[in-house]
Design a protein around this motif. Structure first.
Motif, short mmCIF file in Angstrom:
data_model
loop_
_atom_site.label_atom_id
_atom_site.label_comp_id
_atom_site.label_asym_id
_atom_site.label_seq_id
_atom_site.Cartn_x
_atom_site.Cartn_y
_atom_site.Cartn_z
N MET A 1 111.23 48.07 44.03
CA MET A 1 112.14 47.10 43.26
C MET A 1 113.71 47.51 43.45
SD MET A 1 111.83 45.38 39.71
CE MET A 1 113.25 44.81 38.71
N LEU A 2 113.95 48.69 43.35
CA LEU A 2 115.67 49.14 43.49
C LEU A 2 115.79 49.19 44.90
CD1 LEU A 2 117.75 50.25 42.26
CD2 LEU A 2 116.73 52.84 42.77
N LYS A 3 114.86 48.97 45.63
CA LYS A 3 115.28 48.88 47.39
C LYS A 3 115.69 47.54 47.47
CE LYS A 3 113.72 49.52 51.87
NZ LYS A 3 112.74 50.02 52.74
N ALA A 4 114.86 46.58 46.79
CA ALA A 4 115.25 45.11 46.99
C ALA A 4 116.54 44.74 46.37
CB ALA A 4 114.08 44.25 46.45
N LEU A 5 116.75 45.29 45.25
CA LEU A 5 118.01 44.91 44.77
C LEU A 5 119.35 45.72 45.58
CD1 LEU A 5 117.15 45.64 40.66
CD2 LEU A 5 117.62 43.47 42.17
N LEU A 6 119.25 46.79 45.93
CA LEU A 6 120.11 47.32 46.87
C LEU A 6 120.38 46.59 48.08
CD1 LEU A 6 119.63 51.14 46.29
CD2 LEU A 6 121.47 50.02 45.61
N GLN A 7 119.28 45.98 48.71
CA GLN A 7 119.55 45.16 49.80
C GLN A 7 120.09 43.95 49.55
OE1 GLN A 7 115.37 45.24 50.98
NE2 GLN A 7 115.63 46.63 52.77
N VAL A 8 120.02 43.35 48.31
CA VAL A 8 120.73 42.03 48.12
C VAL A 8 121.94 42.46 47.77
CG1 VAL A 8 120.79 40.40 46.28
CG2 VAL A 8 118.65 40.96 47.27
N LEU A 9 122.36 43.41 47.06
CA LEU A 9 123.92 43.71 46.85
C LEU A 9 124.64 44.12 48.06
CD1 LEU A 9 125.74 44.53 44.68
CD2 LEU A 9 125.08 46.93 44.41
N ILE A 10 123.83 44.83 49.09
CA ILE A 10 124.56 45.24 50.18
C ILE A 10 124.88 43.95 51.07
CG2 ILE A 10 124.47 46.38 52.59
CD1 ILE A 10 123.24 48.73 50.92
N SER A 11 123.94 42.93 50.96
CA SER A 11 124.26 41.79 52.03
C SER A 11 125.30 41.03 51.20
CB SER A 11 122.66 40.89 51.82
OG SER A 11 122.49 40.57 50.68
N LYS A 12 125.46 40.83 50.05
CA LYS A 12 126.42 40.23 49.32
C LYS A 12 127.78 40.70 49.55
CE LYS A 12 123.66 36.92 47.22
NZ LYS A 12 123.52 36.01 47.56
N VAL A 13 127.85 41.95 49.06
CA VAL A 13 129.15 42.69 49.11
C VAL A 13 129.54 43.22 50.72
CG1 VAL A 13 130.34 45.02 48.23
CG2 VAL A 13 128.88 43.72 46.89
#
Length: 120
Positions: A1-13
């Protein structure tokens, strides 16, 4: 779950791409007999990302200006001599970026641009 959140954050930022850069350089020149002189270097951002202004001289004031608005200002304590300063600001492709310094000695001024790679 943390990996998925980090991937979403990196794709936005996005991620700063340090392998690709663009450099605009100039010189701060202070004539003999003058205690301080304003010097400027400007350019157009070649891509969206971050602009880094590096001042390699003694300067009491360093301004990083994006589209005619001061984004960051550094005022050095006049009692100590600072010979190397760097300020950062986000910028979009086509923005006018300028570094303006109140130089007290001769030296180099640089504007370096780093793109953000967010998949776009």
């Amino acid at each position: 779950m943390l990996k998925a959140l980090l991937q979403v954050l990196i794709s936005k930022v996005g991620v700063v791409d340090t392998a690709t850069t663009s450099l605009i350089s100039g010189e701060a020149v202070v004539p003999a007999g003058v205690s301080a002189k304003e010097n400027r270097v400007s350019g157009t951002a070649p891509f969206s990302g971050y602009a880094v202004a590096t001042v390699k001289c003694s300067a009491s004031v360093v301004n990083l200006i994006v589209n005619s608005k001061t984004f960051e200002q550094v005022i050095s304590n006049s009692s100590k001599e600072v010979l190397f300063q760097s300020v950062h600001a986000p910028c979009a492709k086509g923005d006018t970026v300028e570094v303006a310094v109140l130089a007290q000695s001769n030296g180099a001024l640089e504007l370096r641009f780093f793109p953000i790679n967010n998949g776009k």
